[in-house]
Scaffold this motif. Structure first.
Motif, PDB file in Angstrom:
ATOM      1  N   THR A  92      -0.842 -11.261   2.709  1.00  0.00           N
ATOM      2  CA  THR A  92      -0.764 -11.571   4.140  1.00  0.00           C
ATOM      3  C   THR A  92      -1.850 -12.576   4.494  1.00  0.00           C
ATOM      4  N   VAL A  93      -1.455 -13.617   5.221  1.00  0.00           N
ATOM      5  CA  VAL A  93      -2.402 -14.613   5.712  1.00  0.00           C
ATOM      6  C   VAL A  93      -2.334 -14.639   7.238  1.00  0.00           C
ATOM      7  N   VAL A  94      -3.504 -14.680   7.871  1.00  0.00           N
ATOM      8  CA  VAL A  94      -3.608 -14.796   9.331  1.00  0.00           C
ATOM      9  C   VAL A  94      -4.304 -16.112   9.650  1.00  0.00           C
ATOM     10  N   ASN A  95      -3.720 -16.858  10.568  1.00  0.00           N
ATOM     11  CA  ASN A  95      -4.277 -18.147  10.995  1.00  0.00           C
ATOM     12  C   ASN A  95      -4.901 -17.979  12.373  1.00  0.00           C
ATOM     13  N   ASP A  96      -6.228 -17.977  12.416  1.00  0.00           N
ATOM     14  CA  ASP A  96      -6.957 -17.897  13.679  1.00  0.00           C
ATOM     15  C   ASP A  96      -7.527 -19.266  14.000  1.00  0.00           C
ATOM     16  N   SER A  97      -6.781 -20.036  14.790  1.00  0.00           N
ATOM     17  CA  SER A  97      -7.221 -21.369  15.228  1.00  0.00           C
ATOM     18  C   SER A  97      -7.642 -22.250  14.059  1.00  0.00           C
ATOM     19  N   GLY A  98      -6.872 -22.192  12.977  1.00  0.00           N
ATOM     20  CA  GLY A  98      -7.133 -23.033  11.826  1.00  0.00           C
ATOM     21  C   GLY A  98      -7.947 -22.391  10.726  1.00  0.00           C
ATOM     22  N   ARG A  99      -8.479 -21.204  10.959  1.00  0.00           N
ATOM     23  CA  ARG A  99      -9.212 -20.475   9.913  1.00  0.00           C
ATOM     24  C   ARG A  99      -8.262 -19.471   9.269  1.00  0.00           C
ATOM     25  N   LEU A 100      -8.063 -19.609   7.969  1.00  0.00           N
ATOM     26  CA  LEU A 100      -7.086 -18.798   7.255  1.00  0.00           C
ATOM     27  C   LEU A 100      -7.767 -17.625   6.547  1.00  0.00           C
ATOM     28  N   SER A 101      -7.323 -16.410   6.875  1.00  0.00           N
ATOM     29  CA  SER A 101      -7.880 -15.196   6.275  1.00  0.00           C
ATOM     30  C   SER A 101      -6.797 -14.472   5.493  1.00  0.00           C
ATOM     31  N   GLY A 102      -7.150 -14.007   4.294  1.00  0.00           N
ATOM     32  CA  GLY A 102      -6.199 -13.333   3.428  1.00  0.00           C
ATOM     33  C   GLY A 102      -6.443 -11.841   3.347  1.00  0.00           C
ATOM     34  N   TYR A 103      -5.358 -11.078   3.310  1.00  0.00           N
ATOM     35  CA  TYR A 103      -5.412  -9.618   3.256  1.00  0.00           C
ATOM     36  C   TYR A 103      -4.409  -9.105   2.231  1.00  0.00           C
ATOM     37  N   ASN A 104      -4.586  -7.851   1.838  1.00  0.00           N
ATOM     38  CA  ASN A 104      -3.577  -7.181   1.022  1.00  0.00           C
ATOM     39  C   ASN A 104      -3.185  -5.886   1.730  1.00  0.00           C
ATOM     40  N   THR A 105      -2.020  -5.893   2.359  1.00  0.00           N
ATOM     41  CA  THR A 105      -1.575  -4.727   3.118  1.00  0.00           C
ATOM     42  C   THR A 105      -0.752  -3.759   2.273  1.00  0.00           C
ATOM     43  N   ASP A 106      -0.535  -4.079   0.983  1.00  0.00           N
ATOM     44  CA  ASP A 106       0.151  -3.129   0.106  1.00  0.00           C
ATOM     45  C   ASP A 106      -0.627  -1.820   0.023  1.00  0.00           C
ATOM     46  N   VAL A 107      -1.937  -1.906   0.065  1.00  0.00           N
ATOM     47  CA  VAL A 107      -2.783  -0.708   0.030  1.00  0.00           C
ATOM     48  C   VAL A 107      -2.434   0.201   1.195  1.00  0.00           C
ATOM     49  N   THR A 108      -2.374  -0.379   2.390  1.00  0.00           N
ATOM     50  CA  THR A 108      -2.055   0.395   3.590  1.00  0.00           C
ATOM     51  C   THR A 108      -0.669   1.018   3.478  1.00  0.00           C
ATOM     52  N   GLY A 109       0.308   0.228   3.046  1.00  0.00           N
ATOM     53  CA  GLY A 109       1.666   0.740   2.924  1.00  0.00           C
ATOM     54  C   GLY A 109       1.755   1.905   1.959  1.00  0.00           C
TER      55      GLY A 109
END
Length: 285
Positions: A92-109
């Motif tokens: 999962t990637v989130v774009n906050d005003s041009g800053r890209l942050s990566g996550y792994n939500t498989d853990v949560t699932g």
């Protein structure tokens, strides 16, 4: 209705035509009344950096990442959270005003499906089949949640030994050949048994990991991260022996829901997402 104010989301991979994420995510967006659209994004491996720059330039709010980009995309992001860093993959990637942050939500699932059944992860003794990419999120989810031990049964322990190096600082982990007496001993003490291999996945539905059910305690919960078919042979045999079972539908919907919340700040209807997933899978059948 898609308008000039509609925000964009998507899932990138190669190939991507098989992905059911658009079905789940667009249904959840409509249910929540959000002005977003979620698209399939076919991205060749040699075009990944160009695609990431393009999505950033187009102001996509975020996107999911699937095979083969989960690891290679990490170097193209501004931030990677602890889960993704330890697992070595971003979904999962989130774009906050041009800053890209990566996550792994498989853990949560993975973890949420157990929590929904009031399964006590803290102090549990877990046994896994398989040490591939899918196993890494499962292992980290267990250790992060306080599992007392994680024993991994594989065909080739030498090939899987790198996992011990990665995860041993965080808890008790052991990798064994799944035909050894040591692995059978671990089975006898298991509170949780998880299949992270593709054995049993459509179309090879009669395959399954080599589990000796006589060794598995009656109280053990049996979890298969496969979601097609809905009940693998592994889960069917467990159910017939009286075990509580979980398939991969909740993990898939749960990781999608966690990504949805990161993008929108809204908690989606996960029951709806699971229902839409099952409907889509039944149409494929």
């Amino acid at each position: 209705m898609i308008t000039g104010t509609t925000k964009n989301l998507g899932v990138m991979g190669w190939p991507i035509v098989h992905s059911l994420s658009p079905v789940l995510q667009n249904a959840a967006l409509a249910q929540a009344g959000l002005d977003y659209v979620y698209l399939s994004l076919p991205v060749r491996p040699d075009h990944l950096s160009t695609a990431v720059a393009g999505l950033k330039a187009l102001q996509f709010r975020g996107w999911n990442v699937t095979i083969p980009h989960k690891t290679t995309i990490m170097s193209l992001l501004d931030d990677v959270d602890e889960d993704a860093r330890i697992i070595g993959a971003v979904n999962t990637v989130v774009n906050d005003s041009g800053r890209l942050s990566g996550y792994n939500t498989d853990v949560t699932g993975f973890v949420q499906a157990l929590q929904h059944r009031s399964f006590l992860l803290d102090g549990c003794r877990a046994v896994l089949f398989g040490a591939g990419g899918a196993a890494r999120a499962v292992i980290w989810g267990l250790l992060k949640s306080g599992a007392a031990s994680v024993c991994i049964g594989v065909r080739n322990p030498d090939k899987a030994s790198a996992l011990e190096t990665v995860f041993r600082p965080y808890g008790s982990i052991e990798i064994l050949h799944w035909e050894t007496e040591s692995f059978q001993s671990a089975l006898r003490e298991a509170d949780l048994l998880v299949n992270t291999t593709p054995l049993g996945m459509t179309p090879h539905t009669e395959a399954m990991p080599p589990v000796n059910w006589e060794q598995v305690p009656a109280h053990a919960l049996i979890y298969d991260i496969i979601y097609t078919p809905a009940e693998t042979r592994f889960l069917r045999e467990a159910r017939l022996r009286g075990h509580v079972t979980i398939n991969g539908e909740e993990m898939l919907a749960g990781q999608g829901a966690a990504a949805f919340e990161k993008w929108t700040g809204v908690c989606p209807d996960t029951a709806l997402m699971r229902r839409k997933l099952r409907e889509a899978l039944s149409q494929q059948d």
